[in-house]
Structure formats: structure tokens, C-alpha cells
Design a protein around this motif. Structure first.
Motif, PDB file in Angstrom:
ATOM      1  N   LYS B 347     -16.220  -0.834 -17.553  1.00  0.00           N
ATOM      2  CA  LYS B 347     -15.164  -1.835 -17.730  1.00  0.00           C
ATOM      3  C   LYS B 347     -14.618  -2.394 -16.423  1.00  0.00           C
ATOM      4  O   LYS B 347     -13.819  -3.327 -16.420  1.00  0.00           O
ATOM      5  CB  LYS B 347     -14.025  -1.230 -18.546  1.00  0.00           C
ATOM      6  N   SER B 348     -14.988  -1.788 -15.307  1.00  0.00           N
ATOM      7  CA  SER B 348     -14.538  -2.306 -14.020  1.00  0.00           C
ATOM      8  C   SER B 348     -15.762  -2.563 -13.156  1.00  0.00           C
ATOM      9  O   SER B 348     -16.469  -1.638 -12.785  1.00  0.00           O
ATOM     10  CB  SER B 348     -13.629  -1.289 -13.312  1.00  0.00           C
ATOM     11  N   LYS B 349     -16.011  -3.832 -12.903  1.00  0.00           N
ATOM     12  CA  LYS B 349     -17.232  -4.184 -12.176  1.00  0.00           C
ATOM     13  C   LYS B 349     -16.953  -4.435 -10.694  1.00  0.00           C
ATOM     14  O   LYS B 349     -15.844  -4.793 -10.307  1.00  0.00           O
ATOM     15  CB  LYS B 349     -17.836  -5.446 -12.769  1.00  0.00           C
ATOM     16  N   GLY B 350     -18.006  -4.300  -9.932  1.00  0.00           N
ATOM     17  CA  GLY B 350     -17.907  -4.638  -8.507  1.00  0.00           C
ATOM     18  C   GLY B 350     -17.301  -3.517  -7.679  1.00  0.00           C
ATOM     19  O   GLY B 350     -17.447  -2.336  -8.006  1.00  0.00           O
ATOM     20  N   THR B 351     -16.663  -3.917  -6.614  1.00  0.00           N
ATOM     21  CA  THR B 351     -16.124  -2.946  -5.667  1.00  0.00           C
ATOM     22  C   THR B 351     -14.614  -3.104  -5.565  1.00  0.00           C
ATOM     23  O   THR B 351     -14.042  -4.039  -6.086  1.00  0.00           O
ATOM     24  CB  THR B 351     -16.700  -3.210  -4.270  1.00  0.00           C
ATOM     25  N   LYS B 352     -13.986  -2.175  -4.848  1.00  0.00           N
ATOM     26  CA  LYS B 352     -12.562  -2.328  -4.545  1.00  0.00           C
ATOM     27  C   LYS B 352     -12.338  -1.946  -3.081  1.00  0.00           C
ATOM     28  O   LYS B 352     -12.898  -0.958  -2.606  1.00  0.00           O
ATOM     29  CB  LYS B 352     -11.732  -1.422  -5.457  1.00  0.00           C
ATOM     30  N   VAL B 353     -11.528  -2.755  -2.432  1.00  0.00           N
ATOM     31  CA  VAL B 353     -11.174  -2.439  -1.048  1.00  0.00           C
ATOM     32  C   VAL B 353      -9.941  -1.539  -1.067  1.00  0.00           C
ATOM     33  O   VAL B 353      -8.990  -1.797  -1.807  1.00  0.00           O
ATOM     34  CB  VAL B 353     -10.851  -3.726  -0.261  1.00  0.00           C
ATOM     35  N   PHE B 354      -9.970  -0.483  -0.294  1.00  0.00           N
ATOM     36  CA  PHE B 354      -8.801   0.383  -0.173  1.00  0.00           C
ATOM     37  C   PHE B 354      -8.390   0.501   1.287  1.00  0.00           C
ATOM     38  O   PHE B 354      -9.241   0.542   2.180  1.00  0.00           O
ATOM     39  CB  PHE B 354      -9.087   1.786  -0.713  1.00  0.00           C
ATOM     40  N   ALA B 355      -7.087   0.547   1.492  1.00  0.00           N
ATOM     41  CA  ALA B 355      -6.581   0.857   2.822  1.00  0.00           C
ATOM     42  C   ALA B 355      -6.234   2.337   2.802  1.00  0.00           C
ATOM     43  O   ALA B 355      -5.324   2.769   2.100  1.00  0.00           O
ATOM     44  CB  ALA B 355      -5.349   0.023   3.120  1.00  0.00           C
ATOM     45  N   LEU B 356      -7.012   3.088   3.524  1.00  0.00           N
ATOM     46  CA  LEU B 356      -6.888   4.537   3.507  1.00  0.00           C
ATOM     47  C   LEU B 356      -5.913   4.952   4.607  1.00  0.00           C
ATOM     48  O   LEU B 356      -6.136   4.672   5.776  1.00  0.00           O
ATOM     49  CB  LEU B 356      -8.283   5.110   3.771  1.00  0.00           C
ATOM     50  N   ALA B 357      -4.821   5.610   4.196  1.00  0.00           N
ATOM     51  CA  ALA B 357      -3.816   5.974   5.200  1.00  0.00           C
ATOM     52  C   ALA B 357      -3.205   7.324   4.849  1.00  0.00           C
ATOM     53  O   ALA B 357      -3.528   7.919   3.827  1.00  0.00           O
ATOM     54  CB  ALA B 357      -2.742   4.892   5.261  1.00  0.00           C
ATOM     55  N   GLY B 358      -2.347   7.791   5.683  1.00  0.00           N
ATOM     56  CA  GLY B 358      -1.665   9.059   5.456  1.00  0.00           C
ATOM     57  C   GLY B 358      -2.344  10.190   6.204  1.00  0.00           C
ATOM     58  O   GLY B 358      -2.893   9.994   7.286  1.00  0.00           O
ATOM     59  N   LYS B 359      -2.359  11.377   5.598  1.00  0.00           N
ATOM     60  CA  LYS B 359      -2.849  12.571   6.286  1.00  0.00           C
ATOM     61  C   LYS B 359      -4.368  12.678   6.168  1.00  0.00           C
ATOM     62  O   LYS B 359      -4.899  13.634   5.616  1.00  0.00           O
ATOM     63  CB  LYS B 359      -2.189  13.814   5.665  1.00  0.00           C
ATOM     64  N   ILE B 360      -5.033  11.659   6.637  1.00  0.00           N
ATOM     65  CA  ILE B 360      -6.487  11.656   6.511  1.00  0.00           C
ATOM     66  C   ILE B 360      -7.105  11.368   7.870  1.00  0.00           C
ATOM     67  O   ILE B 360      -6.512  10.664   8.680  1.00  0.00           O
ATOM     68  CB  ILE B 360      -6.916  10.623   5.435  1.00  0.00           C
ATOM     69  N   ASN B 361      -8.279  11.945   8.115  1.00  0.00           N
ATOM     70  CA  ASN B 361      -8.883  11.803   9.442  1.00  0.00           C
ATOM     71  C   ASN B 361      -9.292  10.380   9.777  1.00  0.00           C
ATOM     72  O   ASN B 361      -8.946   9.867  10.825  1.00  0.00           O
ATOM     73  CB  ASN B 361     -10.087  12.732   9.565  1.00  0.00           C
ATOM     74  N   ASN B 362     -10.059   9.750   8.880  1.00  0.00           N
ATOM     75  CA  ASN B 362     -10.549   8.410   9.201  1.00  0.00           C
ATOM     76  C   ASN B 362      -9.710   7.345   8.525  1.00  0.00           C
ATOM     77  O   ASN B 362     -10.109   6.765   7.520  1.00  0.00           O
ATOM     78  CB  ASN B 362     -12.004   8.248   8.767  1.00  0.00           C
ATOM     79  N   VAL B 363      -8.532   7.117   9.069  1.00  0.00           N
ATOM     80  CA  VAL B 363      -7.703   6.040   8.546  1.00  0.00           C
ATOM     81  C   VAL B 363      -8.492   4.743   8.682  1.00  0.00           C
ATOM     82  O   VAL B 363      -9.081   4.496   9.725  1.00  0.00           O
ATOM     83  CB  VAL B 363      -6.397   5.950   9.354  1.00  0.00           C
ATOM     84  N   GLY B 364      -8.530   3.931   7.641  1.00  0.00           N
ATOM     85  CA  GLY B 364      -9.313   2.709   7.777  1.00  0.00           C
ATOM     86  C   GLY B 364      -9.374   1.886   6.517  1.00  0.00           C
ATOM     87  O   GLY B 364      -8.694   2.164   5.536  1.00  0.00           O
ATOM     88  N   LEU B 365     -10.180   0.854   6.618  1.00  0.00           N
ATOM     89  CA  LEU B 365     -10.347  -0.086   5.527  1.00  0.00           C
ATOM     90  C   LEU B 365     -11.710   0.168   4.913  1.00  0.00           C
ATOM     91  O   LEU B 365     -12.716   0.080   5.598  1.00  0.00           O
ATOM     92  CB  LEU B 365     -10.290  -1.505   6.109  1.00  0.00           C
ATOM     93  N   ILE B 366     -11.738   0.489   3.642  1.00  0.00           N
ATOM     94  CA  ILE B 366     -13.025   0.832   3.045  1.00  0.00           C
ATOM     95  C   ILE B 366     -13.251  -0.012   1.789  1.00  0.00           C
ATOM     96  O   ILE B 366     -12.309  -0.495   1.188  1.00  0.00           O
ATOM     97  CB  ILE B 366     -13.104   2.335   2.684  1.00  0.00           C
ATOM     98  N   GLU B 367     -14.507  -0.154   1.414  1.00  0.00           N
ATOM     99  CA  GLU B 367     -14.821  -0.855   0.169  1.00  0.00           C
ATOM    100  C   GLU B 367     -15.872  -0.055  -0.583  1.00  0.00           C
ATOM    101  O   GLU B 367     -16.980   0.126  -0.095  1.00  0.00           O
ATOM    102  CB  GLU B 367     -15.318  -2.280   0.463  1.00  0.00           C
ATOM    103  N   VAL B 368     -15.497   0.429  -1.743  1.00  0.00           N
ATOM    104  CA  VAL B 368     -16.410   1.275  -2.514  1.00  0.00           C
ATOM    105  C   VAL B 368     -16.647   0.677  -3.897  1.00  0.00           C
ATOM    106  O   VAL B 368     -15.803  -0.033  -4.422  1.00  0.00           O
ATOM    107  CB  VAL B 368     -15.853   2.711  -2.683  1.00  0.00           C
ATOM    108  N   PRO B 369     -17.812   0.983  -4.489  1.00  0.00           N
ATOM    109  CA  PRO B 369     -18.047   0.514  -5.857  1.00  0.00           C
ATOM    110  C   PRO B 369     -17.037   1.161  -6.792  1.00  0.00           C
ATOM    111  O   PRO B 369     -16.660   2.324  -6.583  1.00  0.00           O
ATOM    112  CB  PRO B 369     -19.458   1.014  -6.174  1.00  0.00           C
ATOM    113  N   MET B 370     -16.604   0.438  -7.800  1.00  0.00           N
ATOM    114  CA  MET B 370     -15.778   1.037  -8.840  1.00  0.00           C
ATOM    115  C   MET B 370     -16.528   2.243  -9.402  1.00  0.00           C
ATOM    116  O   MET B 370     -17.744   2.175  -9.591  1.00  0.00           O
ATOM    117  CB  MET B 370     -15.550   0.032  -9.970  1.00  0.00           C
TER     118      MET B 370
END
Lengths: 132, 597
Positions: B347-370
Motif C-alpha cells: 500500500k505504500s509505493k516508492g521510497t521515503k526520505v528520512f532525516a536521521l538524527a539524535g543518538k545515532i552514529n551516522n546522522v544524515g539524510l537517507i532514502e529507503v524503499p518503503m
């Protein structure tokens, strides 16, 4: 700039700019032509990408390295800003993270001039629309 | 000049580093020296490979062999076998979990490249201020194809078939929205791009506008063609100066090429774009408030229906989509709806961009398939939790979303799964929290944000959120009362049910989701007067363990307020009335003689 008035026109321009870029990548004269892209989104600039870019432009010019230094948007590696991508002729693009002036110096001296890899490479971790 | 014929790449990401990757590098260098190979083989430390679960990772170049779980003891075998004899060390290769076979080349590893860049396809690749570079990457081809070869209905049909849903958070089917706007009659229609990205910790839309502004311009023109609109408006917050500047440049270049203006590509279609600035109010991301703000009125929402598709900007039919939604459109037209629909979940096609932040090593902009799981996002792409701490929760959907705990790490991310897990997709901010975060304090933080951003038009949001905030504040100060939890619940439900717009309707979500996942933390605050994460200062007390204190005076010397007393070589004491709970003594003590109670 001439107006593009039809799809055929647009395609023509696309072929032109593409061949210009291809020329940059593949031609024999371009044996020494190095392409450098600097990530210049807000995050990159805030971490000093402007200084890095200026330094790269000045130094490549100073050392007479035939290089094209361009800006680009966010590569996504915000944890490793400033990031730059270096494409040596005939080689795959290589992304380096945390590129301040010192690192830029090292990249020019060792990677661009001698072809040695230097620490701080960021491996490409995504597929492009053409790969999928 | 040394001509290296082999390179050993060692992952120097935080995850691999904590698993001795530094040491592995040193062993390699020593061994190469010993074998006299240091002129032929180079050891290089790289950034995160994004496969931290299998770390430390070593990659051999140029043959791209990918070794996983490498230890310092394995280095010799890699050199003897791989470098000297040219044979892969099979036991260190990655085993495909399905086929149980060894995979040697990282390029054929599905797990390795979890990201697909569709919306971000040109971000970090082209020069955003050069339209030619966009055109070289198929830019404006989709617009040309639509204008020259497709009817508006066919374009809308293609978008519908692709299954694209609104990336601003709501997840409304984009094709359907376009169709509705197209069908409504109107002498003037408008296309609006919502670039009022306001979630704390979110920067997806900003990055797209900064890195690939033309993709948004092209899509807005396509939308204009489909819906019959000739004017486009980008509503962008003035806090994004670089995005504004690049967008302006892009609009100017597009006009110069005649890709905006009259008779675009000789098709007879006219379209142009203007920019409208927002002052950075969160509520203006809500489409009716956004439209009022563009009209020069107060940025306050109004009741829907009528939806903007029917009566929007200046009362005219208006199509509002978010930046990321638009950025997907040219690819769908160029590569086809089927291609797009092959990525993602049912029901959800394509990808989604996420801004990964907080207590995580690789803070960054990512785009993953749904359909990618949170575990993959956090551990494989994000490189795991900072400092090797324990994962506690991730907040998706910003202040309107909810917290997802350990139990949801393996839930595929899509619109519907996130909602049934008690959160939402939101625009794509993803804030990771570890064991040191107090969930009551986090809920309070988000509420403080919505409280500040509430426009004040309707009372449930204006007054209700204030009362919610006061209760949370009381709890974090150790003044929680019996029955507070019940009050939080009831009040939250009322605010959700009766608020006018999305801001109020979702503002209690962080409270409700923390209540359902972290009830124990609320109870510890209220009943035991204790903050389990040690974040709520009012509930903290540092004390000296008499048996362990050696009287070294280190704490005494470092206390910034002179709250510690004691003679050398005798037990020290903390004067609680002076202590500001900064925790310096706790960090400095070498004998674990200071404890947090």
C-alpha cells in the motif's frame, strides 16, 4: 540563453550538455582532468565547505592540476561534513568525509597527484534510479 | 612513488571502531611490513560501510571482496591467502541468509545497499545552480513528454497507477488529489508547493530544494498541465535562505530557457512560479493555514471541507503537495508507474526520505524503499547508537508522531504500519533516543514545541495543551500526583477529538505513545520520585558512598559551586542544598564513590 521551444530542442540540448560532460570524463586530453564536487548544502557550508571549496580551487590552480571544482547539494553524510567527491579520469568516483583544509591538502597530494587512497573514504551506500 | 596494486579498506565507522578496527589496521600494517609488502599493499581507513551488524568490515580492492566480522587474528590469514596467494578466505565472507552461500562481491549484496535515491537522485550529484546539469540528467524530459505525448488524464492516470502518496505526512494518494483538482471547475487554478518544513530535526525538503530545485519546478509545471493551473506558488520558510536563493536561481534559469512562461515547449501551455515566504510557523505546514498565510492573512487553519482542491488560494481550486512528493513525479513519468510501483510495500509505493538524527552514529539524510525496517535504518544505515548505548525508542513524525520501541524494530516502515504502531510517517524526521533519555521529559519537550506553535484559534489546542504541559512539568519536577496519568489520558483524548486542525489533533501523540510504552517511567516519577534515566534534575541526588570514598579531593576540586566538603584522605560529603546536579563529581570520581540516586 536561447529559449527551448520544443521537446526536440530539449533533447538536443540534453545531448549537447551530456556530451560536454562525457568529454570531460572520457576524452584523451582529459587525461589529467579531475572532477571535484563539494557538498554545499546548509549542513556542508556550516561545517566549512566554502573554505574547503575555495582551497581546492586555489590549490588545483596553483599546482596546475586540470580540475573542475563544482558545488552540489547534500550527499546525505551529515555526520561527515564537509564531504567532497573526487573523480579521477577513468576511475570510479570516491567520496571523502571531514574534508577541512588539511584533509584537502592530503587528498590533493596523495589521491589526486599520486593516485593513492587516503583515509576517510565514505563508501557509496545507495542505489541510483538507474541501478534499480 | 609507490604503485599500490592492492588496497585493504578497513571500516573506521564508530561501530567497527568499537570492535577493534583500529587494531586490525595496525596488525595489517605490521604484517605488511614484515612480509615486505608495504610498497604493494596500502591500508586505508574508510567511513561507515553501513553494515555495522557484521562489523568490523574489511574490503579488498580492486577485486571488491567483502570480509565480515574480521578480528585482528584474521589479518594474517587475509594477507597470506588473499594478498599473497590470491585466494579468498571463505570463512570470512558474508553468508547469504537464504542460500547459505558465500557472497564475495559487495556490489551483488542486496543487504549492503539499502538505500535507493529517487527523490534525492540529483542531490549531491548535480550543481543545483546549473540548469544544464539537471537537463543532462533527464531534467525537464518528463515535462516535455507530458506536454507533447500525453493528455492530462493520461498523466494523472500514470501518477495514480504509481501508487505515490503524499510525502508531507498524511499519505493521501497524490494521483487522486490531482484528479480532484483537475475536475473542479475554475477560471483560475493554482499549484502550491508546501516547503514549510517545521518538524524539529527534519531537513528533507530543505535538502531537496538546496540540491535539486529544478525537480520541484518541473513537477509543479506538470501538475499545472494536469489540473489546468497556470500559476504556481512555493510557500517556503524564510529560515531557509540557501534553499530560497537556489530556488530563485532555478526559476530564473527555467524562465530563460522558456521552460517556465508562455507557450512552454511550443505546446501552448503557460505556467509560471512565484515564491511566498513564511515566517516559520509550524501550523503553516497545515494546508489551510498555509493558504491563509499566502493570502496575507493570519496563518490559522480553517475547517475542511472545503478542501483546497475545491476552494483554496483566493477561493480558487488549489493543488497542494509537499516538496518530496513533487520530487518523485518526473521519475515516475520518465521510468513509468510500473517501475515506481515495483518499489515499496503493497500500500505504500516508492521510497521515503528520512532525516536521521539524535543518538545515532551516522546522522544524515537517507532514502529507503518503503518497507525497510527500523532496525535496518538504525543499525545498517545509521551505524547504530552513539557510544554503544542501548536503543530505547525512535520518534517518527516529529511532534505529531509517536515513539516506537524495541518491539517495532522489525516492523516494515510504511504509512499504515506506522499508524497501527501508534506513530505516523510524518514528513520524515526520525529522532533516535537511547537509554539515557527520559521519556516523560521527551514528551514534555514535544508538547512545549506544539504549545509554542499552536495558533490559539481553538480552545482544545490552546488551553488543553497548556494543561497537558503543566501536568508533565509537575511530574518531571517530582510533584506528580496520584491520578495524573488518568488526567493525561482523558485530556489527550479530548484534545485529539475536538481540535480544529492536524496540529491539535496530533499534539497529544507523544504523550499517549510514551504512556503506552513507558508507563513504568511515569510511575517511577510519580510514585517513587525517581527518574530512571537520570535526566530530570529535580528528581536526582548525587551521594557519596562512604566505603568507597578515598578522600582524593578530586570531586571537591571540580565542583563548580563548592557543594562538596571534606578533608584529604577522609570521606567527602555533598551539601544537597547547594548542589546544582551538574554531575561533574559523578563523572570525575575514579572510585565509583559517587552515585546517582
Amino acid at each position: 540563453m536561447n529559449k527551448i521551444t520544443s521537446l526536440a530542442d530539449l533533447k538536443k540540448i540534453k545531448d549537447q550538455v551530456q556530451s560536454k560532460i562525457k568529454l570531460r570524463e572520457n576524452s584523451d586530453v582529459a587525461d589529467t582532468l579531475v572532477q571535484i564536487r563539494v557538498g554545499m548544502a546548509t549542513c556542508g557550508i556550516a561545517s566549512g565547505a566554502k573554505e574547503t571549496m575555495n582551497f581546492l580551487i586555489e590549490e588545483t590552480e596553483h599546482l596546475a592540476i586540470d580540475a573542475v571544482v563544482t558545488q552540489t547539494g547534500c550527499m546525505g553524510y551529515c555526520y561527515a561534513e564537509p564531504t567532497i567527491e573526487v573523480t579521477l579520469p577513468g576511475k570510479e568516483p570516491m567520496v571523502f568525509g571531514h574534508v577541512d583544509k588539511v584533509k584537502a591538502r592530503e587528498i590533493i597530494d596523495r589521491y589526486i597527484i599520486k593516485g593513492e587512497l587516503v583515509d576517510g573514504i565514505i563508501p557509496a551506500s545507495y542505489k541510483t534510479i538507474d541501478e534499480k | 612513488m609507490a604503485e599500490y596494486n592492492t588496497q585493504i579498506l578497513i571500516c573506521g565507522g564508530t561501530g567497527c571502531k568499537s570492535a577493534e578496527s583500529d587494531e586490525i589496521g595496525n596488525v595489517f600494517k605490521d604484517l605488511l611490513n614484515e612480509y615486505g609488502l608495504d610498497d604493494d599493499v596500502q591500508v586505508v581507513v574508510t567511513g561507515c560501510f553501513g553494515f555495522c551488524e557484521k562489523g568490523p568490515i574489511v574490503k579488498m580492492m580492486p577485486d571488491k571482496t567483502f570480509y565480515v566480522h574480521v578480528t585482528p587474528a584474521d589479518a594474517e590469514e587475509i594477507i597470506k591467502e588473499h594478498v599473497v596467494k590470491g585466494r579468498q578466505v571463505d570463512r570470512l565472507l558474508y553468508k547469504d541468509p537464504k542460500t547459505k552461500k558465500s557472497v564475495s562481491d559487495s556490489q551483488h549484496m542486496d543487504f549492503y545497499k539499502k538505500q535507493i535515491r529517487i527523490a534525492l537522485r540529483n542531490c549531491g550529484f548535480i550543481d543545483p545552480e546549473n540548469i544544464d546539469e539537471y537537463i543532462a540528467r533527464d531534467g525537464y524530459m518528463a515535462l516535455g513528454k507530458c506536454l507533447g505525448e500525453m493528455t492530462p488524464e493520461q498523466v494523472i492516470d500514470e501518477i495514480k497507477k504509481s501508487g505515490l502518496r503524499g510525502r508531507g505526512g498524511g499519505g493521501f494518494p497524490t494521483g487522486l488529489k490531482w484528479e480532484i483538482t483537475a475536475k473542479v471547475k475554475g477560471d483560475q487554478k493554482y499549484v502550491v508547493c508546501n516547503a514549510d518544513e517545521g518538524d524539529p530535526g527534519a531537513f528533507m525538503d530543505r535538502s531537496i530544494l538546496e540540491g535539486d530545485p529544478h525537480s520541484v519546478i518541473e513537477s509543479m509545471a506538470i501538475n499545472g498541465y494536469c489540473t489546468g493551473a497556470t500559476k504556481g506558488l512555493v510557500y517556503i520558510r524564510a529560515e531557509y535562505p540557501l534553499a530560497v536563493a537556489r530556488l530563485k536561481t532555478a526559476i530564473k534559469q527555467a524562465r530563460e530557457y522558456g521552460l517556465l512562461g508562455t507557450d512552454i515547449l511550443g505546446s501552448g501551455f503557460d505556467f509560471d512560479i512565484e515564491i511566498r515566504y513564511g515566517a516559520g510557523a509550524f501550523v503553516c505546514g497545515e494546508e489551510t493555514a498555509l493558504i491563509h498565510s499566502m493570502e496575507g492573512l493570519r496563518g490559522e487553519p480553517t475547517f475542511k471541507p472545503p478542501f483546497p482542491s475545491e476552494s483554496g488560494y483566493l477561493g480558487k481550486p488549489t493543488n497542494v503537495n509537499n516538496v518530496e512528493t513533487y520530487a518523485n513525479i518526473p521519475v515516475i513519468i520518465n521510468k513509468g508507474a510500473e517501475w515506481f510501483a515495483s518499489i515499496g510495500t503493497e500500500k505504500s509505493k516508492g521510497t521515503k526520505v528520512f532525516a536521521l538524527a539524535g543518538k545515532i552514529n551516522n546522522v544524515g539524510l537517507i532514502e529507503v524503499p518503503m518497507g525497510t525496517t527500523l532496525r535496518e535504518v538504525i543499525y545498517d544505515i545509521g551505524g547504530g547508537i552513539k557510544g554503544g548505548k542501548k536503543f530505547k525508542a525512535v520518534q517518527t513524525g516529529g511532534p505529531s508522531g509517536g515513539m516506537l520501541t524495541n518491539d517495532f524494530l522489525d516492523t516494515p516502515i510504511d504509512y499504515d504500519n506506522l499508524i497501527s504502531a501508534g506513530s505516523m510517517m510524518g514528513s520524515g524526521g526520525m529522532i533516535v533516543m537511547d537509554e539515557d533519555d527520559c521519556m516523560v521529559a521527551i514528551a514534555k519537550f514535544y508538547l512545549e514545541f506544539t504549545l509554542e506553535e499552536s495558533c490559539g484559534k481553538c480552545s482544545p489546542c490552546r488551553i488543553g495543551n497548556k494543561r497537558l504541559f503543566e501536568i508533565l512539568e509537575r511530574i518531571t519536577e517530582g510533584k506528580g500526583e496520584e491520578g495524573d496519568i488518568h488526567k493525561l489520558r482523558i485530556l489527550s483524548e479530548v484534545i485529539k477529538d475536538t481540535s480544529l486542525c492536524g496540529l491539535g489533533q496530533t499534539s497529544p501523540n507523544p504523550v499517549l505513545s510514551s504512556l503506552s510504552h513507558f508507563m513504568d517511567e511515569y510511575e517511577a516519577h510519580i510514585k517513587d520520585g525517581r527518574c530512571p534515566a537520570g535526566q530530570c534534575k529535580a528528581l536526582l541526588k548525587y551521594e557519596v558512598v562512604e566505603e568507597k570514598c578515598t578522600g582524593c579531593t578530586l570531586c571537591f576540586r571540580n565542583c563548580p559551586v563548592g557543594a562538596i566538603t571534606g578533608e584529604r584522605r577522609s570521606v567527602h560529603y555533598i551539601d544537597q542544598s547547594l548542589c546544582i546536579k551538574c554531575g561533574v563529581c559523578f563523572e570525575k570520581c575514579k572510585f565509583d564513590a559517587i552515585v546517582m540516586v
